[in-house]
Design a protein around this motif. Sequence first.
Motif: not given
Length: 609
Positions: A290, A586, A589
Motif C-alpha cells: 500500500h 491484499d 494491506n
Amino acid sequence: PSSGFTNADEEFRVFVALHSAALQASAIPPVYWRSLHHKITSEIYDAGEVFGIMQEERKKDNPGNEIRCKVVVTRESGLQASEPTSVFLVDHAWTYRVEHARQQLEQIPGLLPRMAALMGLDFHGEVPDPDTVELVMECMWKYNQTYQLSQGSPEDKVPVWYIMDEFGSQVRHSDQPTCSMAPFFYVQGQLAYTVLWPLQDLHEGDEVTRDYTYGEPDPLVRRCCLLPWIPSDLEEVSSVTAEPPDSFFENIARENQEQLPVEIQPYTVPKDKVLKVYSEMSQVTNNLSHPRFQLIEDEDEADIIWRYNHIKDYSKLSVERPHVLLNQFPCESIITVKDCLAAVARRVKGSPGPDWLPETFNLQTELPQFIKHYLMRQQRGEDNHWICKPWNLARGLDTHITNNLDYIIRQRESTPKVVCKYLEDPVLFNREEVGMVKFDIRYMLMLRSVQPLRLYAYNVFWLRFANRPFSLDHFDDYQKHFTVMNYAEGVELKQVHYDEFIPMFEKQYPQYPWKVVEGELFKAFKELFEAATSRPAPYGICPYPSSRAIYAVDLMLKWSERIIQPQILELNFSPDCARACLYHPDFYNHMFQTLFLDQPEECPITQIM
C-alpha cells in the motif's frame, strides 16, 4: 595395572560430566554413581539376588485393579543404604508414545500377552483381540511412568511413557517409602532404565515401596494424584474454580520479563504521511504494497516496528520513541496462553466460565476441582470426554483425548497442561466422499486500541477439516479428531474458501443463516476482549497508545440444545498468515490500513466495537 584404573576413572568422569544434571534431578545420591556407571556399562541386572516378588491373596474385584504382589528383600544379609553397591537397574518392558500405543499392542509379537499378564488381566489367546487391547490401554495408566528428552525437535520432546518390567511394576506405593525409583536416560547408550535405591537399611522380608506421587507435599493434591490406586471421595472439595489470585498474573509478568511502558500521549498520524515500516517477517515485506507504507531496512528510522518475536522492553520504547507504533500489546499473553485465557474468561461469568469457552482446568493448580467436577458429571451421567493440551507446545503435539480419569491425572506428571471439556456434540460439515467431519474456523482480529476499546474482525475466515467422519471413539485417531492443514496419506482434499463454505453451510443447516452464527462469534470476541481489558496491567492487556496487534482466533461450533454456540479454542499471537497472503494478496494491506490509518479505504472488515 595402574593404567586400567585411570581408564575406568576417565570413563566415570565422562559419565558424570554427561549425566550429573540428570542424576541430581532424579535425586540419585552420589554415593551410588560409580556403581551405577559400572552396572550400566557391564549390563549387570542383579536386583534378583537381593529382592523377590511375593504373591498375596487376590481379592476378586474389577479385573486388573488388584495388584496382588509385593516386592520384598530376600537376601539374608538385607540391604545397607550406605553401601555404594546398593543401587539397582530395573528394565523397561515397553516404551512408547501414546499415539503409537494401540498399533504397537496390535502388531508387536508378544507385547499384548506380556502386558495383560503384568496387569493381571485374563488373556489366553494368541491373536490380539480388540477388547484386550482396549483393556490394556485403560489399565496402563496405573503402571505408566514418564520421562521426556530435553534435546531435539518439538516432536522429540513429546513425553515418552514406559512400563517397568514385571519386577519394577510390582513395587507398591507407600507414604513412608523404603526405596526410591527414578528414570535415568543413559546418553552414551541412548537407553532408559529405572534406578532403584534404598532410603533406609532393610532387613530380609522388608517390603520395597516407593512414593507414587514423587514427594508431592500438598496433602489434598497428593490424594488426587493417588486416585488411580487409592480411592477417595473428595467430599470436602468444591468444583468451583475462581479467577486465580493477582499473584498468578504477577508471576506471569515476571516470567515474561516485560517492562511496562510509561504513560504517553496518543500520537495522531498526519493525513498524508507515508509511514516507514521495519519488519523482519518476510510475509510482511513480500506483501505490504500500500502506498501509505514504505518498507525500510533500518529499525532506528521506523514509524512502525512489526516484530515476530515478543517485545520485552516497552518501558525503554515508551521513553525514547513513544510515537513508534508496535504490533504487540504489553501483557497480551493473558489471552494468548491457554491457562491464562481460561482465567481471564471467568471475569465474564464466574465458574465454570462463559458459554463460548470449553470448561477448562489447569492441571497443575486446579487438579482437585477438576476431579470433583469430573465425578459430579459422572454421577449425573453426562459425557466426560476431556482433551489435555500442553500450555506451550505446537498444535496437536502431546494432546490427549480421553474419558479415563486415571489417564488425565497421570498427564500432570509430564508437560504442564490444561484440561478442557472435549466437544462431544460439535457442529459437523458434510464433506463429499468423506462424510460428516469436524471442522474449525480461524478468524483474524485486529486490536487497534485498548482505551477506548477498538476491535475489528477480518471478514475473510479460514477453514480446516478432519479427514475422517466424527464419532466419540478411537481418540488416538488423529485424522478423525483433529482438523489438519497438511492432508497426508495421499488424501487430496481441496481447500474450501469462506465464500464457498457459507452457501454450503446454509444448505446443510437451513435454519441457521451464517450471518446469525457469525453474530454469535463476534459477540464472544467482544466479551473476551472486554474481560481482557477490564483490569490494568499486568492483570489485563496494557492500554499502551502506540500498540496495535492482530490475533488469530481458532474456534469450533457446538450444539447447545438447538442453538449453535461458538467455542473459542485459542488465540495466537503473531500468527502464520501464509495461507492468507496466498489467497488474499491484499491481506497485509488491509491489516495495516485498519490498524494504522484513520481513513482506511474499503477493507473487508467488521468493527466489533
